[in-house]
Design a protein around this motif. Sequence first.
Motif, PDB file in Angstrom:
ATOM      1  N   ALA A  23       0.816  -1.219   0.000  1.00 24.58           N
ATOM      2  CA  ALA A  23       0.000   0.000   0.000  1.00 24.58           C
ATOM      3  C   ALA A  23       0.850   1.270   0.000  1.00 24.58           C
ATOM      4  CB  ALA A  23      -0.928  -0.005   1.211  1.00 24.58           C
ATOM      5  N   TYR A  24       2.130   1.165   0.372  1.00 21.98           N
ATOM      6  CA  TYR A  24       2.988   2.344   0.409  1.00 21.98           C
ATOM      7  C   TYR A  24       3.324   2.881  -0.981  1.00 21.98           C
ATOM      8  CZ  TYR A  24       3.699   1.054   5.284  1.00 21.98           C
ATOM      9  OH  TYR A  24       3.511   0.743   6.607  1.00 21.98           O
ATOM     10  N   ASP A  25       3.225   2.036  -1.990  1.00 17.80           N
ATOM     11  CA  ASP A  25       3.562   2.474  -3.348  1.00 17.80           C
ATOM     12  C   ASP A  25       2.707   3.641  -3.824  1.00 17.80           C
ATOM     13  OD1 ASP A  25       5.765   0.903  -4.181  1.00 17.80           O
ATOM     14  OD2 ASP A  25       4.441  -0.822  -4.426  1.00 17.80           O
ATOM     15  N   VAL A  26       1.451   3.657  -3.434  1.00 19.37           N
ATOM     16  CA  VAL A  26       0.515   4.684  -3.910  1.00 19.37           C
ATOM     17  C   VAL A  26       0.967   6.083  -3.507  1.00 19.37           C
ATOM     18  CG1 VAL A  26      -1.855   5.527  -3.783  1.00 19.37           C
ATOM     19  CG2 VAL A  26      -1.409   3.080  -3.964  1.00 19.37           C
ATOM     20  N   GLY A  27       1.392   6.268  -2.273  1.00 18.24           N
ATOM     21  CA  GLY A  27       1.782   7.590  -1.792  1.00 18.24           C
ATOM     22  C   GLY A  27       3.264   7.894  -1.888  1.00 18.24           C
ATOM     23  N   ALA A  28       4.051   6.980  -2.433  1.00 18.14           N
ATOM     24  CA  ALA A  28       5.497   7.154  -2.501  1.00 18.14           C
ATOM     25  C   ALA A  28       5.902   8.049  -3.669  1.00 18.14           C
ATOM     26  CB  ALA A  28       6.176   5.793  -2.643  1.00 18.14           C
ATOM     27  N   VAL A  29       7.074   8.646  -3.524  1.00 14.93           N
ATOM     28  CA  VAL A  29       7.743   9.300  -4.651  1.00 14.93           C
ATOM     29  C   VAL A  29       8.649   8.231  -5.248  1.00 14.93           C
ATOM     30  CG1 VAL A  29       9.408  11.070  -5.337  1.00 14.93           C
ATOM     31  CG2 VAL A  29       7.688  11.573  -3.584  1.00 14.93           C
ATOM     32  N   HIS A  30       8.454   7.942  -6.520  1.00 13.88           N
ATOM     33  CA  HIS A  30       9.246   6.905  -7.185  1.00 13.88           C
ATOM     34  C   HIS A  30      10.293   7.551  -8.081  1.00 13.88           C
ATOM     35  CE1 HIS A  30       6.610   3.597  -5.935  1.00 13.88           C
ATOM     36  NE2 HIS A  30       5.645   4.486  -6.051  1.00 13.88           N
ATOM     37  N   CYS A  43      15.617   1.729  -9.909  1.00 13.13           N
ATOM     38  CA  CYS A  43      14.537   2.491  -9.277  1.00 13.13           C
ATOM     39  C   CYS A  43      14.696   2.472  -7.768  1.00 13.13           C
ATOM     40  CB  CYS A  43      13.186   1.914  -9.663  1.00 13.13           C
ATOM     41  SG  CYS A  43      12.902   0.222  -9.083  1.00 13.13           S
ATOM     42  N   THR A  44      13.984   3.383  -7.136  1.00  9.96           N
ATOM     43  CA  THR A  44      13.833   3.387  -5.685  1.00  9.96           C
ATOM     44  C   THR A  44      12.568   4.169  -5.359  1.00  9.96           C
ATOM     45  OG1 THR A  44      15.002   3.665  -3.576  1.00  9.96           O
ATOM     46  CG2 THR A  44      15.165   5.490  -5.139  1.00  9.96           C
ATOM     47  N   ARG A  45      12.163   4.111  -4.107  1.00  5.10           N
ATOM     48  CA  ARG A  45      11.006   4.894  -3.693  1.00  5.10           C
ATOM     49  C   ARG A  45      11.322   5.616  -2.400  1.00  5.10           C
ATOM     50  NH1 ARG A  45       6.514   0.445  -1.549  1.00  5.10           N
ATOM     51  NH2 ARG A  45       7.605  -0.057   0.383  1.00  5.10           N
ATOM     52  N   ILE A  46      10.613   6.731  -2.211  1.00  6.49           N
ATOM     53  CA  ILE A  46      10.765   7.552  -1.021  1.00  6.49           C
ATOM     54  C   ILE A  46       9.408   7.611  -0.329  1.00  6.49           C
ATOM     55  CG2 ILE A  46      11.388   9.814  -0.121  1.00  6.49           C
ATOM     56  CD1 ILE A  46      12.845  10.277  -2.856  1.00  6.49           C
ATOM     57  N   LEU A  47       9.405   7.277   0.946  1.00  7.41           N
ATOM     58  CA  LEU A  47       8.177   7.314   1.742  1.00  7.41           C
ATOM     59  C   LEU A  47       8.227   8.478   2.722  1.00  7.41           C
ATOM     60  CD1 LEU A  47       7.941   3.519   2.638  1.00  7.41           C
ATOM     61  CD2 LEU A  47       6.861   4.713   0.723  1.00  7.41           C
ATOM     62  N   ALA A  74      17.478  10.717  -4.110  1.00 11.55           N
ATOM     63  CA  ALA A  74      16.530  10.539  -3.006  1.00 11.55           C
ATOM     64  C   ALA A  74      16.891  11.450  -1.830  1.00 11.55           C
ATOM     65  CB  ALA A  74      16.493   9.079  -2.567  1.00 11.55           C
ATOM     66  N   ILE A  75      18.169  11.529  -1.505  1.00 13.94           N
ATOM     67  CA  ILE A  75      18.628  12.405  -0.420  1.00 13.94           C
ATOM     68  C   ILE A  75      18.314  13.860  -0.761  1.00 13.94           C
ATOM     69  CG2 ILE A  75      20.677  13.278   0.776  1.00 13.94           C
ATOM     70  CD1 ILE A  75      21.813  10.349   0.461  1.00 13.94           C
ATOM     71  N   SER A  76      18.552  14.250  -1.996  1.00  9.48           N
ATOM     72  CA  SER A  76      18.252  15.608  -2.447  1.00  9.48           C
ATOM     73  C   SER A  76      16.759  15.925  -2.305  1.00  9.48           C
ATOM     74  CB  SER A  76      18.699  15.774  -3.899  1.00  9.48           C
ATOM     75  OG  SER A  76      18.329  17.027  -4.397  1.00  9.48           O
ATOM     76  N   VAL A  77      15.916  14.986  -2.698  1.00  8.42           N
ATOM     77  CA  VAL A  77      14.467  15.176  -2.569  1.00  8.42           C
ATOM     78  C   VAL A  77      14.084  15.357  -1.100  1.00  8.42           C
ATOM     79  CG1 VAL A  77      12.220  14.011  -2.804  1.00  8.42           C
ATOM     80  CG2 VAL A  77      13.859  13.982  -4.710  1.00  8.42           C
ATOM     81  N   HIS A  80      15.095  18.723   0.218  1.00 11.35           N
ATOM     82  CA  HIS A  80      14.159  19.720  -0.299  1.00 11.35           C
ATOM     83  C   HIS A  80      12.851  19.722   0.497  1.00 11.35           C
ATOM     84  CE1 HIS A  80      12.382  22.423  -3.231  1.00 11.35           C
ATOM     85  NE2 HIS A  80      11.348  21.612  -3.323  1.00 11.35           N
ATOM     86  N   LYS A  81      12.476  18.564   1.019  1.00  9.98           N
ATOM     87  CA  LYS A  81      11.248  18.449   1.828  1.00  9.98           C
ATOM     88  C   LYS A  81      11.522  18.740   3.301  1.00  9.98           C
ATOM     89  CE  LYS A  81       8.701  15.229  -1.042  1.00  9.98           C
ATOM     90  NZ  LYS A  81       7.538  14.380  -0.896  1.00  9.98           N
ATOM     91  N   ASN A  82      12.728  19.214   3.599  1.00 12.58           N
ATOM     92  CA  ASN A  82      13.135  19.617   4.955  1.00 12.58           C
ATOM     93  C   ASN A  82      13.264  18.478   5.953  1.00 12.58           C
ATOM     94  OD1 ASN A  82      13.427  22.403   4.350  1.00 12.58           O
ATOM     95  ND2 ASN A  82      11.196  22.572   4.367  1.00 12.58           N
ATOM     96  N   TYR A  83      13.575  17.287   5.476  1.00  6.93           N
ATOM     97  CA  TYR A  83      13.891  16.197   6.390  1.00  6.93           C
ATOM     98  C   TYR A  83      15.323  16.380   6.863  1.00  6.93           C
ATOM     99  CZ  TYR A  83       9.634  13.667   5.243  1.00  6.93           C
ATOM    100  OH  TYR A  83       8.325  13.299   5.109  1.00  6.93           O
TER     101      TYR A  83
END
Length: 124
Positions: A23-30, A43-47, A74-77, A80-83
């Motif tokens: 179910a995590y695929d739907v809301g992930a950044v791929h 590929c990879t995904r970001i949750l 992924a780290i850059s994203v 950018h999202k302030n993590y």
Amino acid sequence: LRHIREQVFIVEQHVPAWVEWDAYDVGAVHLLAFDEKGQPIGCTRILDAGRVGRMGVYKEWRNCGVGKALLDKAISVLKHKNYNKVVLSAQTHAIKFYEKMGFVVTSEPYIDVNIWHVDMQLII
């Protein structure tokens, strides 16, 4: 993306399809990596919560910098999202790869879908 994950996780590593597609695929950044001809090769995904996972690279493209490029993006994203940290569950054979990227092990080894893993994190 589907073909890469099916080949790497379901075919090569024998992860059951019902586990791979969650179910995590739907809301992930791929993220997808492409070769010079525009063909997908990794590929990879970001949750949410700064978690990166499901990184897969076709066998013939491993050790060519594809995984590093995906993880860098992924780290850059996430920056950018302030993590302020990136977390992941690494297969134990890939610990050195992630350590070279600055990640540190944060758990004892454990088995997930019959594959040894450790939790790792990177402060960004």
